[in-house]
Design an enzyme around this catalytic site. Structure first.
Site, PDB file in Angstrom:
ATOM      1  N   ASP A   1      41.665  36.266  35.657  1.00  0.00           N
ATOM      2  CA  ASP A   1      40.944  36.217  36.929  1.00  0.00           C
ATOM      3  C   ASP A   1      40.167  34.923  37.132  1.00  0.00           C
ATOM      4  O   ASP A   1      39.691  34.648  38.223  1.00  0.00           O
ATOM      5  CB  ASP A   1      39.924  37.362  36.975  1.00  0.00           C
ATOM      6  CG  ASP A   1      40.553  38.667  37.409  1.00  0.00           C
ATOM      7  OD1 ASP A   1      41.640  38.629  38.002  1.00  0.00           O
ATOM      8  OD2 ASP A   1      39.949  39.715  37.150  1.00  0.00           O
TER       9      ASP A   1
HETATM   10  C1  GLC Z   1      38.974  41.607  33.297  1.00  0.00           C
HETATM   11  C2  GLC Z   1      39.736  42.240  34.431  1.00  0.00           C
HETATM   12  C3  GLC Z   1      41.202  42.041  34.302  1.00  0.00           C
HETATM   13  C4  GLC Z   1      41.499  40.606  34.020  1.00  0.00           C
HETATM   14  C5  GLC Z   1      40.748  40.103  32.813  1.00  0.00           C
HETATM   15  C6  GLC Z   1      40.949  38.642  32.545  1.00  0.00           C
HETATM   16  O1  GLC Z   1      39.131  42.388  32.158  1.00  0.00           O
HETATM   17  O2  GLC Z   1      39.477  43.615  34.524  1.00  0.00           O
HETATM   18  O3  GLC Z   1      41.846  42.464  35.473  1.00  0.00           O
HETATM   19  O4  GLC Z   1      42.865  40.517  33.815  1.00  0.00           O
HETATM   20  O5  GLC Z   1      39.383  40.311  33.021  1.00  0.00           O
HETATM   21  O6  GLC Z   1      40.343  37.852  33.497  1.00  0.00           O
HETATM   22  C1  GLC Z   2      35.011  37.527  36.171  1.00  0.00           C
HETATM   23  C2  GLC Z   2      35.223  37.913  34.740  1.00  0.00           C
HETATM   24  C3  GLC Z   2      36.572  38.531  34.551  1.00  0.00           C
HETATM   25  C4  GLC Z   2      36.780  39.636  35.541  1.00  0.00           C
HETATM   26  C5  GLC Z   2      36.489  39.166  36.955  1.00  0.00           C
HETATM   27  C6  GLC Z   2      36.650  40.252  37.988  1.00  0.00           C
HETATM   28  O1  GLC Z   2      33.730  37.073  36.340  1.00  0.00           O
HETATM   29  O2  GLC Z   2      35.063  36.805  33.879  1.00  0.00           O
HETATM   30  O3  GLC Z   2      36.727  38.988  33.234  1.00  0.00           O
HETATM   31  O4  GLC Z   2      38.086  40.090  35.454  1.00  0.00           O
HETATM   32  O5  GLC Z   2      35.229  38.616  37.027  1.00  0.00           O
HETATM   33  O6  GLC Z   2      35.536  41.033  38.131  1.00  0.00           O
END
Ligand code: GLC
Ligand code: GLC
Length: 813
Positions: A487
């Site tokens: 993300d």
């Molecule tokens: C969080 C989110 C997931 C994403 C991951 C890496 O765990 O829930 O959807 O893939 O972060 O950013």
């Molecule tokens: C980001 C986090 C990630 C998560 C995303 C969505 O700030 O680092 O892990 O998946 O937010 O909430």
């Protein structure tokens, strides 16, 4: 290395983790409830309850990041002479003579002893019932008569957990309660549009109560010393606005050796619009009375508890291993499966790190969670797939999240995460392989929940694949969109404005060249699955069409996605390499190593082996594999959130446990059992538990999302426990790739990949209507099944053909 204190231990026989010191390095929590009514409970009874949706139907209030930490919950105050104490130590923190918290499968039991009195509380949510039971047993272990004053305590949330924390100009005027006998009803906003109320009941006469927080606690006091409790006198307050609470007051007399049970019930009720009131302003309590009458004695509660335990006996009987290694067996047989149920239920919504207001059910998250859960209750997995697919758009894109209460896509977050569609195939294939239920493919499923827009689920899968194919970049690799699985790799975001969300801002994307190798690998893995599914269902043309696309993707990766020693991670907006030796920082990333090795791209040319070796060389450390290396030391405008984190945390070179299993599966496919095992054991909670309770900080019985990486201030420190795709991936990895019991369309494929030290083990696997007892003799091999004997006769190949009934299987490697 600081001294590693121990705060608890596993009790495998009872399937419990036993916490023996209330001052854990962080609240160590558990989850209650399996379907509609849920609670979070810490080892000192902190936490809260909600119905279905932690945002829209919050029943009790919780303050995150409080001082002190974890204040607020269901509290019992026991006043014995001048001493006031709680069975779970908090909030009074009166030193106890004995303390123990046992977190079990959907229940928690907290026991405290003080001055000859034992108070033990069993917390659980009965199956199919919308309430939390708190069975309190008070026992006089002294030789004198005890006269105790007991106060219960819950604080109501005004339903919407977000506005509850914000809109005080309104909130302080809306609170309403009713009191009837030993039941306190919370009915804020029931006079208008809400069709629901909550109640807090005890199955004994009460000698007083409080429902107004300020009156009970005192404006300048704390939960640790509420006025009413300290004085031993309830105020019989009636809340009008401000902050409604529920507190019962009971005078308890216990002879030496005597014990008494009290059943407290926190319940939730919905009424039809035209049956809301029994008299003007008076709520209709019929359903509440009925619910209470189902649980108003110790016997009824014990029966409900036995039913809950029986559910878990059944669930945990589906896959059971005996390896002789306790640390492995307890994770496979108990805790990993338990965590998978929890992640299936909550996605990433409500934990002690996810506030329950920010996020609903994730499209990609929930599909992955399914893979850890599908063997447990397949019909629920089926419904989940349909719900998720219903939030897709006709072009194959989809909402990134949806709200569990409404099942509608969440507009605030939007879509455009280009990995999302592929996960639908991942989840659906896992479901069909487990159940053999191909009929799900013919289920009619709408787009964006619009009635009239329905097409078959298979059609949804098809447009999911096509969404990738229709969004390729200049290297014929998938365009990343807002982000892929990571993300925080926001290649089209370009933000200098701290008020913009990295997640939802896409300042430039027109003309973007930002491509993802992670999606490329994911596409190849799910594409192969899709092709096999098409062939299985007689769609040969479609299979051939997709096979071509998969082959083209493999070529593109080999041509444009290989950096010499590992797979590239991405191309940025301008078409420049990311995750390359040419970069100053973040030369190598884990996600593309995981997905491209799982896809076995270029295995024949040694690419897979080189990539796996590079993971060991550059990413691995004592606590697992970091996400990227070296960590980013400054913000990179072109990359977005990933470079916003300090070194070693979260997506910037944290050990993001979720993606470690990808590499482990890559190792397994490559037959490198020693390496697979050593990566796996590093992030297996039971191994961490033994060594690092203080450093790890968060619960030692479940995986957490992130452990601080080698570049962090405190490598090995865990964060974001419970709600993480790590649970499902650890399960998928160990059950299917390490222990090698792989559900397939026509049976169970046996293909373990083990460390050479592995000894004989047996897996008990219920599969559809069959029950297999499978014993594996590794004979020092890391990989390679030589012989499979089914019920005494050798079979061809490694797939045990499915047939109902009991079977014994012997496997020689
Ligand atoms: C969080 C989110 C997931 C994403 C991951 C890496 O765990 O829930 O959807 O893939 O972060 O950013
Ligand atoms: C980001 C986090 C990630 C998560 C995303 C969505 O700030 O680092 O892990 O998946 O937010 O909430």
């Amino acid at each position: 290395m600081e001294q590693q204190k121990r705060y608890g231990h596993f009790d495998d026989q009872h399937r419990e983790y036993v916490i023996t010191d209330p001052q854990t390095p962080w609240p160590w929590i558990n989850y209650l409830g399996n379907e509609d009514f849920f609670s979070l409970i810490s080892n000192t009874a902190g936490g809260y309850s909600f119905y279905k949706d932690a945002k829209f139907r919050r029943i009790t209030r919780y303050r995150y990041n409080n001082v002190p930490m974890d204040n607020g919950g269901r509290y019992f105050y026991i006043k014995d002479g001048d001493t006031v104490w709680n069975p779970g130590w908090k909030p009074c923190k009166t030193p106890l003579d004995f303390y123990e918290c046992r977190h079990g499968m959907s229940y928690t039991r907290i026991t405290g002893r003080k001055d000859g009195v034992e108070a033990s509380v069993l917390f659980f949510v009965p199956l199919k019932k919308w309430c939390e039971v708190q069975k309190l047993t008070l026992k006089n272990e002294s030789s004198a008569v005890k006269k105790l004053k007991l106060f219960s305590f819950e604080e109501w949330c005004l339903w919407n957990a977000a506005t509850d924390m914000e809109n005080f100009q309104r909130n302080f005027s809306t609170g309403e309660v009713e009191i009837e006998g030993s039941t306190i009803y919370h009915k804020t906003e029931y006079r208008e549009r809400r069709n629901h109320y909550a109640f807090y009941h005890v199955n004994a006469p009460i000698q007083g109560y409080d429902t107004d927080r300020e009156t009970f606690v005192g404006l300048y006091n704390e939960f640790a010393n509420p006025d009413a409790v300290m004085e031993g006198k309830p105020r019989n307050s009636h809340a009008h606005g401000w902050s409604p609470i529920a507190s019962h007051y009971i005078e308890v007399e216990l002879k030496p050796g005597e014990s008494k049970d009290f059943v407290f019930l926190l319940g939730y009720i919905e009424n039809e619009q035209d049956e809301k009131f029994e008299a003007p302003q008076v709520i209709n309590k019929k359903k509440a009375h009925a619910l209470i009458s189902e649980l108003d004695t110790t016997e009824k509660v014990d029966k409900a508890f036995a039913e809950l335990n029986a559910l878990w006996d059944n669930l945990l009987n589906i896959y059971k291993v005996r390896t002789g290694n306790d640390k492995l067996d307890r994770m496979v047989n108990i805790w990993n499966q338990y965590q998978c149920m929890v992640t299936f239920n909550f996605s990433r919504s409500a934990s002690f790190f996810e506030s329950g207001v920010g996020r609903g059910m994730g499209f990609r998250d929930s599909n992955q969670d399914l893979v850890g859960f599908v063997h447990q209750i397949p019909p629920r997995a089926r419904q989940r797939i349909i719900d998720i697919a219903s939030t897709q758009f006709p072009d194959g894109g989809c909402y990134h999240q949806y709200q569990p209460l409404t099942k509608r896509g969440n507009n605030d977050i939007g879509g455009g995460f280009n990995d999302d569609p592929c996960w639908l195939i991942f989840g659906t294939v896992a479901y069909i392989k487990e159940t053999g239920d191909f009929s799900i493919l013919d289920e009619m499923v709408p787009f964006d929940n619009q009635p009239g827009s329905e097409v078959t689920l298979f059609e949804h899968l098809k447009i999911s694949m096509d969404h990738v194919i229709k969004n390729l970049g200049p290297h014929m690799l998938p365009l990343i969109g807002r982000a892929d699985w990571n993300d925080c790799l926001n290649l089209n975001c370009f933000s200098w404005d701290p008020n913009e969300s990295f997640q939802t801002t896409e300042n430039v994307s027109e003309g973007t060249k930002a491509e993802s190798l992670m999606i490329a690998g994911l596409f190849v893995v799910t594409g192969k699955d899709y092709v096999a599914l098409c062939k299985k269902t007689g769609k040969d043309d479609e299979a051939a069409r997709m096979q071509k696309a998969v082959d083209a993707m493999i070529d593109a990766v080999k041509k444009h996605g290989w950096d010499g020693e590992w797979y590239l991670r991405a191309y940025d907006f301008y078409g420049r390499k990311i995750g390359s030796n040419e970069n100053d920082e973040a030369k190598i990333f884990i996600e593309s190593q995981g997905w491209c090795t799982m896809a076995e791209i270029g295995a024949e040319d040694g690419l897979v082996a080189k990539s796996l070796d590079s993971c060991k060389k550059y990413l691995e450390c004592e606590h697992g594999m970091v996400l990227n290396n070296p960590a980013f030391s400054k913000y990179i405008y072109e990359y977005g959130e990933i470079s916003s984190y300090p070194e070693g945390y979260k997506e910037n070179a944290g050990i993001f446990c979720h993606n470690n299993p990808w590499v482990i599966i890559g190792e397994c496919l490559a037959g490198r059992g020693n390496d697979a095992w050593s990566h796996y054991a590093k992030i297996l909670p039971s191994y961490v538990e033994e060594k690092y309770q203080t450093l790890h900080k968060v619960e030692p019985y479940v995986n957490c999302q992130m452990v601080a990486g080698k570049d962090a201030f405190k490598p090995g420190e865990g964060k974001n426990s419970w709600l993480t795709g790590t649970a499902a991936w650890m399960w998928y990895t160990v059950s299917e790739f390490i222990l090698g019991i792989k559900p397939d369309y026509d049976g169970i494929r046996i293909d373990p990949c083990l460390p050479e030290t592995a000894t004989d083990y047996t897996v008990q696997r219920k599969f559809r209507d069959a029950d297999y007892e499978i014993t594996i003799h590794p004979n020092g091999a890391q990989k390679g099944v030589k012989k499979v004997v089914l019920d005494g006769s050798p079979i061809e190949g490694t797939v045990i053909p499915y047939s109902a009934g009991k079977h014994v299987v012997e496997v020689t490697m």
